[in-house]
Design a protein around this motif. Structure first.
Motif, PDB file in Angstrom:
ATOM      1  N   GLN A  43       0.957  -0.764   0.092  1.00  0.00           N
ATOM      2  CA  GLN A  43       0.103  -0.155  -0.395  1.00  0.00           C
ATOM      3  C   GLN A  43       1.149   1.218   0.106  1.00  0.00           C
ATOM      4  OE1 GLN A  43      -2.305   0.443   3.189  1.00  0.00           O
ATOM      5  NE2 GLN A  43      -4.253   1.928   2.053  1.00  0.00           N
ATOM      6  N   CYS A  44       0.543   2.447  -0.924  1.00  0.00           N
ATOM      7  CA  CYS A  44       1.472   3.318  -1.220  1.00  0.00           C
ATOM      8  C   CYS A  44       1.175   4.492   0.309  1.00  0.00           C
ATOM      9  CB  CYS A  44       0.846   3.774  -2.271  1.00  0.00           C
ATOM     10  SG  CYS A  44       1.874   5.891  -2.420  1.00  0.00           S
ATOM     11  N   SER A  49      -3.077   3.334  -2.040  1.00  0.00           N
ATOM     12  CA  SER A  49      -3.391   3.031  -2.957  1.00  0.00           C
ATOM     13  C   SER A  49      -2.395   1.680  -2.985  1.00  0.00           C
ATOM     14  CB  SER A  49      -3.605   3.478  -4.604  1.00  0.00           C
ATOM     15  OG  SER A  49      -2.678   4.112  -4.445  1.00  0.00           O
ATOM     16  N   TRP A  50      -3.048   0.672  -3.876  1.00  0.00           N
ATOM     17  CA  TRP A  50      -2.424  -0.610  -3.418  1.00  0.00           C
ATOM     18  C   TRP A  50      -1.373  -0.956  -4.865  1.00  0.00           C
ATOM     19  CZ3 TRP A  50      -2.724  -3.360   0.546  1.00  0.00           C
ATOM     20  CH2 TRP A  50      -3.041  -3.535   1.881  1.00  0.00           C
ATOM     21  N   HIS A  51      -1.030  -1.176  -5.068  1.00  0.00           N
ATOM     22  CA  HIS A  51       0.024  -1.650  -6.059  1.00  0.00           C
ATOM     23  C   HIS A  51       0.749  -2.772  -6.480  1.00  0.00           C
ATOM     24  CE1 HIS A  51       4.232  -0.267  -5.094  1.00  0.00           C
ATOM     25  NE2 HIS A  51       3.443   0.756  -4.377  1.00  0.00           N
ATOM     26  N   LYS A  56       6.308   0.957  -9.053  1.00  0.00           N
ATOM     27  CA  LYS A  56       6.002   2.588  -8.131  1.00  0.00           C
ATOM     28  C   LYS A  56       4.357   2.506  -8.537  1.00  0.00           C
ATOM     29  CE  LYS A  56      10.853   4.847 -10.732  1.00  0.00           C
ATOM     30  NZ  LYS A  56      10.505   5.845 -11.254  1.00  0.00           N
ATOM     31  N   CYS A  57       4.167   3.370  -7.600  1.00  0.00           N
ATOM     32  CA  CYS A  57       2.218   3.877  -7.211  1.00  0.00           C
ATOM     33  C   CYS A  57       2.244   4.815  -8.588  1.00  0.00           C
ATOM     34  CB  CYS A  57       2.145   4.046  -6.247  1.00  0.00           C
ATOM     35  SG  CYS A  57       0.240   5.049  -6.029  1.00  0.00           S
ATOM     36  N   LYS A  58       1.123   4.591  -9.279  1.00  0.00           N
ATOM     37  CA  LYS A  58       1.058   4.975  -9.756  1.00  0.00           C
ATOM     38  C   LYS A  58       1.025   7.176  -9.441  1.00  0.00           C
ATOM     39  CE  LYS A  58      -2.771   2.652 -11.904  1.00  0.00           C
ATOM     40  NZ  LYS A  58      -4.681   2.524 -12.116  1.00  0.00           N
ATOM     41  N   CYS A  59       0.684   6.689  -8.438  1.00  0.00           N
ATOM     42  CA  CYS A  59       1.059   8.472  -7.608  1.00  0.00           C
ATOM     43  C   CYS A  59       2.110   8.883  -8.129  1.00  0.00           C
ATOM     44  CB  CYS A  59       0.543   8.731  -6.308  1.00  0.00           C
ATOM     45  SG  CYS A  59       1.361   8.170  -5.184  1.00  0.00           S
ATOM     46  N   GLU A  60       3.311   8.003  -7.999  1.00  0.00           N
ATOM     47  CA  GLU A  60       4.109   8.674  -8.396  1.00  0.00           C
ATOM     48  C   GLU A  60       4.764   9.780  -9.672  1.00  0.00           C
ATOM     49  OE1 GLU A  60       7.613   5.860  -7.696  1.00  0.00           O
ATOM     50  OE2 GLU A  60       6.635   4.491  -6.325  1.00  0.00           O
TER      51      GLU A  60
END
Length: 315
Positions: A43-44, A49-51, A56-60
């Protein structure tokens, strides 16, 4: 249907896993809860959010995350400012996660964590300190995943920063002193700490000692065998039953010719002096921890009653 049972998984929308009438706090369904436990998803910490682990998380992709941070372990750049470890240190922590016994409860994880932290505090060599700090992080991550206990995760990075910072204040020693220091720290690292603070020689010995501790069986580690007068010998564990008499436990953890010869000599001394002892073969605790634990306690109890007519109950 209760409110708890109506919660949905934030990843796939399936019903949240419910245990004893309580839904998981993170909302994960059974499938994704197992993936989280096995370290396949994370979890970021920033957006929640989960990845997949290692990705990398999408928010990066946002501008706020384009800046790199600094690894608290080694000082190398991290993938972004929100990461506490560089990729290399993070992977080392994940490797440690794979070697740690996952059957432990949160109490056992906390004991292991604090014992390791105390050991790190007296280490001098920075490379060995860094390696063990990555293991400290692994313990905090696993305790959170397996036992839903974030108490270690909430403090581990602060503890690690203090440990690493304390090593910077140590004066640079001479070459001879540095070699001696590395050897001492390597010896500390080779030792494995049990729940009750014993420093043992292997993960298998940790499991055996922890079983004795969790079953409230008083025990000594590497006590001299007083009944043997011919040679100075130490046992792996001694369980006092009455006065100075008790039961000895030996874990035979190696297969080298020299080791087998020493084992044969020791077992002959046990038999010649009529000393009650239990033999545990190499890797035996690996098979099934619960079955092994039950069998070990059964053998201790049986031997105590046969030899001393009773088995103490310690509180």
């Amino acid at each position: 249907m209760s409110y708890e049972q109506m919660k949905k998984c934030p990843i796939c929308g399936a019903p949240t896993r419910v245990y004893m009438g309580h839904a998981r706090k993170d909302g994960l369904c059974g499938t994704h809860a197992d993936m989280f436990k096995n370290g396949e998803i994370v979890q970021c910490e920033k957006c929640g959010s989960w990845h997949k682990a290692g990705q990398k998380c999408k928010c990066e992709n946002s501008n706020a995350n384009t800046q790199t941070g600094v690894c608290i372990i080694c000082g190398k750049p991290t993938q972004n400012a929100n990461f506490k470890q560089c990729q290399e240190c993070f992977e080392e922590s994940m490797d440690f996660c794979g070697s740690i016994d996952r059957s432990r409860n949160s109490h056992a994880f906390r004991d292991h964590y604090y014992n390791l932290r105390d050991s790190i505090s007296i280490m001098k060599d920075i490379s060995i300190t860094r390696k063990n700090c990555n293991k400290l992080i692994a313990l905090a991550i696993l305790n959170s995943k397996i036992n839903d206990d974030d108490s270690l995760k909430a403090r581990v990075y602060q503890d690690v920063e203090k440990l690493i910072e304390s090593k910077k204040k140590i004066p640079v020693p001479s070459k001879e002193v540095e070699e001696e220091r590395k050897e001492k720290d390597a010896e500390k690292e080779r030792s494995h700490t049990t729940m009750d603070g014993h420093s043992v020689k292997s993960d298998m010995e940790v499991r055996i000692d922890d079983i004795l501790y969790m079953n409230r069986i008083i025990h000594c580690y590497e006590k001299p065998i007083d009944e043997i007068a011919e040679k100075r010998k130490k046992c792996d564990w001694f369980i006092p039953i009455t006065a100075n008499k008790g039961i000895y436990i030996e874990y035979w953890g190696m297969d080298t010719p020299e080791y087998k010869k020493a084992r044969a000599e020791k077992e002959e001394l046990y038999r010649a002096n009529n000393i009650p002892y239990i033999s545990i073969e190499k890797d035996e605790p690996k098979n099934d921890t619960q079955i092994f634990s039950s069998n070990l306690i059964r053998d201790i109890t049986r031997l105590a009653k046969e030899r001393y007519k009773f088995m103490p109950e310690w509180s």
